[in-house]
Design a protein around this motif. Structure first.
Motif, PDB file in Angstrom:
ATOM      1  N   ARG A   1      41.413  51.220  35.440  1.00 58.31           N
ATOM      2  CA  ARG A   1      41.847  51.199  36.826  1.00 58.31           C
ATOM      3  C   ARG A   1      40.738  50.706  37.747  1.00 58.31           C
ATOM      4  O   ARG A   1      40.993  50.084  38.785  1.00 58.31           O
ATOM      5  CB  ARG A   1      42.308  52.608  37.227  1.00 58.31           C
ATOM      6  CG  ARG A   1      42.698  52.786  38.656  1.00 58.31           C
ATOM      7  CD  ARG A   1      43.963  52.052  39.034  1.00 58.31           C
ATOM      8  NE  ARG A   1      45.174  52.551  38.415  1.00 58.31           N
ATOM      9  CZ  ARG A   1      45.849  53.622  38.837  1.00 58.31           C
ATOM     10  NH1 ARG A   1      45.428  54.297  39.867  1.00 58.31           N
ATOM     11  NH2 ARG A   1      46.933  54.007  38.227  1.00 58.31           N
ATOM     12  N   CYS A   2      39.511  50.975  37.346  1.00 58.64           N
ATOM     13  CA  CYS A   2      38.351  50.699  38.215  1.00 58.64           C
ATOM     14  C   CYS A   2      38.283  49.222  38.595  1.00 58.64           C
ATOM     15  O   CYS A   2      38.397  48.351  37.739  1.00 58.64           O
ATOM     16  CB  CYS A   2      37.075  51.092  37.475  1.00 58.64           C
ATOM     17  SG  CYS A   2      35.569  50.749  38.382  1.00 58.64           S
ATOM     18  N   ILE A   3      38.088  48.948  39.898  1.00 63.17           N
ATOM     19  CA  ILE A   3      37.976  47.557  40.333  1.00 63.17           C
ATOM     20  C   ILE A   3      36.515  47.151  40.514  1.00 63.17           C
ATOM     21  O   ILE A   3      36.212  46.014  40.821  1.00 63.17           O
ATOM     22  CB  ILE A   3      38.753  47.289  41.629  1.00 63.17           C
ATOM     23  CG1 ILE A   3      38.216  48.150  42.777  1.00 63.17           C
ATOM     24  CG2 ILE A   3      40.242  47.521  41.423  1.00 63.17           C
ATOM     25  CD1 ILE A   3      38.659  47.666  44.146  1.00 63.17           C
ATOM     26  N   GLY A   4      35.614  48.102  40.348  1.00 68.30           N
ATOM     27  CA  GLY A   4      34.191  47.777  40.404  1.00 68.30           C
ATOM     28  C   GLY A   4      33.648  47.569  41.806  1.00 68.30           C
ATOM     29  O   GLY A   4      32.757  46.749  41.993  1.00 68.30           O
ATOM     30  N   CYS A   5      34.168  48.296  42.782  1.00 71.61           N
ATOM     31  CA  CYS A   5      33.668  48.116  44.152  1.00 71.61           C
ATOM     32  C   CYS A   5      32.339  48.846  44.344  1.00 71.61           C
ATOM     33  O   CYS A   5      31.639  48.598  45.322  1.00 71.61           O
ATOM     34  CB  CYS A   5      34.679  48.601  45.174  1.00 71.61           C
ATOM     35  SG  CYS A   5      34.955  50.375  45.174  1.00 71.61           S
TER      36      CYS A   5
ATOM     37  N   GLY B   1      31.847  45.175  34.692  1.00 73.15           N
ATOM     38  CA  GLY B   1      32.374  45.279  36.049  1.00 73.15           C
ATOM     39  C   GLY B   1      33.028  46.600  36.368  1.00 73.15           C
ATOM     40  O   GLY B   1      33.747  46.708  37.348  1.00 73.15           O
ATOM     41  N   THR B   2      32.827  47.609  35.521  1.00 75.33           N
ATOM     42  CA  THR B   2      33.357  48.928  35.858  1.00 75.33           C
ATOM     43  C   THR B   2      32.238  49.956  35.812  1.00 75.33           C
ATOM     44  O   THR B   2      31.123  49.649  35.411  1.00 75.33           O
ATOM     45  CB  THR B   2      34.471  49.360  34.885  1.00 75.33           C
ATOM     46  OG1 THR B   2      33.916  49.405  33.574  1.00 75.33           O
ATOM     47  CG2 THR B   2      35.638  48.404  34.914  1.00 75.33           C
TER      48      THR B   2
END
Lengths: 440, 297, 326
Positions: free
Chosen positions: C169-173, C213-214
């Protein structure tokens, strides 16, 4: 000075009709920078974020700085054009279009920078699919998209009258599709009293809306930092501080843009020293406000210093950040105040330099907000990897910054080929509205 | 009392000298190919009077310590005329266990102890390993009563003598636990009396489960004579603990946002979109007016 | 009980390796953690040695050896163990920076050597105060700011108090990383190479395999907790520094010693680090008093580079200065 539309059209038609060689040359150069940025982005996407200077402590770097910076200029443009319009400033005519363009162009660039910072761009739509409204990022998504819509409508409204003029100007030497496009965009506006009444009414609504949204959006952006517990970020002052800083940097940018277009398109007749001084005075007031907020923020942190605040402030004043701090928070405040405040210095060139200093120092001001804080976490950074200890910009990030700046310039250049860089209808109007009121 | 205890110690010492398996759990080692095979055996009698022999077999070489899987282990009881209790294969952790059939008549020695033995024959190129343990079978009786509104845990230890008579287990120390998620929490100790083999201790308040149930365990652990014996009982003596996070539905960190946030957001969006829609309508009006004029022209 | 039996069954399956060595049964390391524990075996697609029953080491493809742990789906990982509220108590008086917790965690979660979900800081508040070793897992706060700021619900707090991250789920913000005041979260800056767990076996409970990216962090090992075992760091610590348990039961254990949580905190003046930040951690600390080891013991076995990371600690500064002086 009186302006009528046919004279103005004659004056500004060449700007749209003809494109000089140097225009292409500059555009090509900027395009090269842009392509270099694309290459940097490609590198980042294929190799991962490891090619940036960001690491586990400093997770946000110049991308976020640029995001704040461009968003700031955008809101500033919106605020300035909104305020100038609402309060019917007599001198707004020649500058309002430029402020509007700053708004819309940086509003397109700003959010792109936050995308560079996101690890999984392929999942970006999750922001809409699974939103959590407790998250300031969700606030930002909602606020920025609302702002974008609001600003586009506001700008479009202010363009309609000029589109109508371009449509009606028969001598305009442009390809047919362009003329048809202007006709379509002009919405059949014929300057009838009814239409005029409607359009000024809607413009009033939108000007007020844009001001309100701009304040909300920039505060929301500030709260991304403010709601965390990080030293230097966890500050109640951040909302208004960011709003003031945004307007301040945008005003500086406006002066720079005014100067460039004045030179490039020979607008000395329209943009006079008076306009520079007027915007300069605005800059001075904002400089004072900005300085006051900055001082207030750091003073409270320094005086009754909680341990982490002290660590942060020590870092700012004893490390390599010291010169950056002096440059951004002292020179960036004092130069505009001195230049505009002392009558002797108040020349177009000086004011432009002050504007430029404002823009640059505000970029570093944001850098000083984002990076040193992340370098001073509550637990000491004890890592065997030296690049984990502090942040330094890599070529990839640099290429994307340059690309951002060049896209900003390129869009301005393109816009100047699409609409008159000075709003003809506004010029005409203020001749009518304020005849004889202008000080000379 | 005192002389009694001393005699117990002497008996203990003698049994340690003369009983072959002086240890409750014995280990044996054999070496091949640089690997040392290690076999260990232990005995546990659980609360349902099921006696279990447990075995772990590992191979060790330097830093590497690997359990042997699928090793065939033979379990015996008795010394001279040994009785084959069963054969088990180890699992992937090198572990095997065997429940002893309670109906079997197990060969006892003079002191009443049974000698258990486990053997691993290995494959062609490995040596045999065996491990032994000698155990005197005892029973624990656990009673939980409120005596004068004091919650009391009482334990009685008995064993069956050579002629079938019931004898008390004298002077033995045992530990009282309550069952917890990972391990047992010690809440007291009991020393069985020298005459009747009875001891008791007071139960002090401790959290139970959501209805207050608690499992109390009396246990003799790794004892030289009796190995491991335990008896447990569940009772509603625990204080009731309820931990309800489900009531926290709308927090900053839950999935759903606090009401005020939703309301604020709704006000913001409604306010903005109301005006945006108004502007859209007006823009259409301009267009219509323009068309009318064009139509006239 | 049923769950446990299932477990065993699946574990057995994993050992059914088709090996052409003419041995019906082979002896193998039983879990991924055991496999990776051996430094010589670390790596990705390489061969790995396992011991057969007749005492022969045979080589098999490491990819064929899959940990047979039960995989908890992404949905189920949101639920948490019923009626539990986990907490950790770390006895600073006993820690000697043996780094076994870190190693066990890295092995269990297949992390590269530099990535430490569990960290041991050398803390010294001021020059005049005493330095001490400070193990820091994720605090699994009851008011978790990282969860609050997540825009997509990729990180969440469960009913048993555990805070997990869903890599899918993580978008890596990285907002959670700036929101966490304890630097507990880590980002996958590039495609990780250490994972042997296939993607379809991903579970937020183990957070394996990590994705580029997570964000990842300490998970309190719910996979172990489900099996009735202690988290890897707690069971690996040779000193018994880390106690773990359910505070509804009011009991914590380090494997050897089982104590009532409330009594431990009361008698040993337990506290929570950075209480003033209001995040309400689930990790408690016992003050570094009655030390079992002199602090220097923690520096034993560390190489130059690893000691260098403590350079800013006044104690190390002094140590180096006096060394240079001699």
């Amino acid at each position: 000075m009186e302006y009528d539309s046919s004279k103005l059209m004659r004056e500004f038609a060449p700007q749209i009709e003809k494109t000089s060689k140097s225009w292409y040359l500059v555009f090509a150069t900027l395009l090269a920078f842009f392509l270099f940025g694309i290459f940097g982005l490609y590198t980042q996407i294929t190799k991962g974020h490891v090619v940036t200077g960001m690491r586990d402590n400093v997770v946000w770097g110049v991308y976020i700085v640029n995001f704040i910076f461009f968003m700031g200029m955008s809101y500033a443009g919106a605020l300035i054009s909104g305020i100038l319009y609402l309060f019917k400033s007599s001198w707004r005519g020649p500058v309002i279009r430029m402020a509007e363009l700053i708004t819309i162009i940086s509003l397109f660039i700003g959010p792109v920078f936050i995308l560079f910072c996101i690890g999984r761009l392929d999942r970006l739509y999750y922001l809409i699919l699974f939103p959590r409204i407790q998250s300031p990022i969700t606030w930002d998504v909602i606020a920025i998209s609302t702002d974008l819509i609001g600003c586009i409508i506001f700008l479009y409204l202010s363009f309609i009258e000029d589109f109508a003029k371009l449509r009606d100007y028969k001598e305009l030497q442009l390809p047919k599709w362009r003329k048809r496009l202007y006709k379509y965009l002009a919405l059949g506006y014929q300057e009838t009293p009814w239409q005029y009444k409607i359009i000024s009414h809607t413009k009033n609504i939108m000007a007020a809306m844009v001001i309100a949204i701009a304040i909300i959006v920039y505060s929301v952006l500030a709260w991304i930092f403010g709601v965390t517990l990080q030293p230097g970020w966890h500050s109640t002052i951040f909302g208004p501080y960011f709003v003031i800083a945004a307007v301040y940097s945008g005003t500086g940018m406006l002066i720079v843009v005014m100067w460039i277009f004045r030179k490039v398109y020979k607008l000395e007749e329209y943009i006079t020293e008076k306009h520079f001084v007027n915007v300069g005075v605005l800059l001075l007031i904002l400089a004072a406000f900005f300085g006051y907020f900055t001082f207030s923020d750091y003073l409270t942190k320094w005086y009754g210093s909680i341990k982490m605040d002290k660590v942060l402030i020590d870092k700012l004043f004893t490390s390599e950040y010291y010169y950056m701090f002096i440059a951004s928070n002292y020179l960036g405040v004092l130069v505009p105040i001195i230049v505009v405040g002392i009558k002797k210095f108040r020349t177009i060139t000086n004011i432009t330099i002050a504007g430029l200093i404002t823009v640059v120092s505000l970029w570093f001001n944001r850098y000083l907000i984002v990076v040193p804080t992340l370098e001073t976490p509550y637990f000491p950074i004890q890592d065997v990897r030296s690049e984990w200890l502090s942040y330094s910009v890599t070529w990839v990030e640099m290429s994307l910054i340059l690309a951002g700046i060049s896209v900003f310039c390129m869009l301005f250049m393109l816009a100047s080929k699409f609409v008159p860089i000075i709003s003809i209808s506004e010029m005409e109007k203020h001749t009518g509205e304020t005849r004889g009121l202008m000080r000379d | 009392m005192k002389s009694n205890r001393i005699s117990t110690i002497i008996v203990l010492l003698i049994s340690m000298l003369f009983v072959q398996a002086f240890s409750y759990a014995q280990e044996d080692e054999a070496e091949y190919d640089g690997y040392i095979t290690k076999l260990s055996l232990s005995y546990i009698k659980n609360t349902n009077n099921v006696k279990t022999l447990r075995c772990v077999i590992t191979a060790k070489k330097g830093e590497i310590n690997l359990p042997l899987e699928n090793a065939e282990l033979k379990f015996y009881a008795g010394n001279e005329q040994s009785l084959l209790l069963g054969v088990q294969k180890t699992n992937n952790e090198g572990f095997a266990s065997l429940d002893i059939n309670n109906e079997l008549k197990l060969p006892q020695d003079d002191s009443g102890a049974v000698l258990y033995r486990v053997e691993y024959k290995g494959l062609e190129n490995s040596k045999d390993v065996t491990a032994e343990v000698s155990v005197v079978d005892i029973n624990l009786e656990l009673s939980l009563e409120e005596i004068d509104s004091v919650k009391t845990i009482t334990v009685k230890g008995t064993r069956i003598g050579k002629n079938g008579e019931i004898l008390p287990v004298k002077g033995q120390d045992l530990t009282i636990y309550v069952k917890r998620l990972y391990t047992n929490l010690k809440i007291g100790e009991i020393n069985l009396s020298e005459d009747e083999g009875i001891g008791s201790t007071e139960f002090k308040s401790i959290p139970g489960d959501s209805v207050g149930n608690i499992l109390i365990i009396a246990k003799i652990e790794d004892n030289e004579l009796y190995a491991t014996v335990e008896k447990s009982k569940e009772i509603k003596w625990g204080s009731i603990v309820s931990y309800d996070r489900t009531s926290k539905k709308r927090e900053l960190w839950t999935n759903e946002a606090p009401i005020w946030m939703a309301i604020t957001l709704a006000i913001f969006l409604l306010g903005v979109w109301y005006h945006l829609v108004r502007v859209f309508i007006k823009m259409r009006k301009i267009k219509k007016l323009g068309e009318q004029i064009e139509g006239v022209a | 009980m049923e769950e446990k039996d299932e477990n065993k069954g699946s574990r057995r399956n994993f050992l059914k390796l088709g090996l052409g060595v003419g041995v019906t049964s082979i002896l193998a390391a039983t879990s991924a953690s055991l496999l990776t524990s051996n430094k010589a075996f670390a790596g990705n697609s390489e061969k790995i040695k396992v011991l057969t029953q007749d005492g022969k080491l045979v080589e098999v493809n490491k990819a064929d050896l899959v940990p047979a742990d039960q995989i908890v789906s992404r949905e189920d990982s949101h639920k948490g163990l019923p009626n539990r509220k986990f907490a950790m108590v770390i006895d600073l008086g006993k820690c000697k920076n043996a780094r076994k917790c870190i190693e066990a965690c890295q092995e269990g979660h297949q992390l590269p050597k530099e990535q430490e979900w569990m960290r041991v800081f050398l803390m010294q508040d001021t020059e005049k105060t005493a330095p001490y070793w400070f193990p820091r897992p994720c605090f699994h706060c009851d008011n978790p700011l990282c969860v609050s700021v997540c825009p997509v619900g990729a990180t969440y707090k469960r009913s048993d108090g555990i805070v997990l991250v869903d890599n899918e789920r993580c978008i890596g913000c990285k907002f959670c990383m700036t929101a966490c005041p304890f630097s507990a979260r880590q980002f996958h800056w590039k495609e990780p190479t250490t994972y042997t767990v296939p993607e379809e076996k991903y579970s937020p409970e183990t957070n394996m395999p990590g994705r580029e990216g997570t964000v990842g962090k300490c998970v309190f090992c719910p996979d172990k907790l489900r099996k009735g075992e202690l988290p890897r760091c707690a069971s690996a610590c040779p000193m018994g520094v880390i106690y773990f348990g359910d505070i509804i039961e009011d009991t914590v254990t380090n494997g050897d010693e089982t104590i009532r949580f409330s009594e431990l905190i009361k008698n040993r003046a337990g506290y929570r680090q950075f209480e003033e930040l209001g995040t309400e951690p689930s990790v408690y600390y016992l003050p570094p008093v009655d030390r079992q080891f002199p602090l220097e013991r923690g520096l034993d076995g560390l190489d130059e580079q690893q000691i260098k990371k403590y350079d800013n600690v006044p104690y190390i500064k002094n140590l180096k200065e006096t060394k240079d002086g001699i």
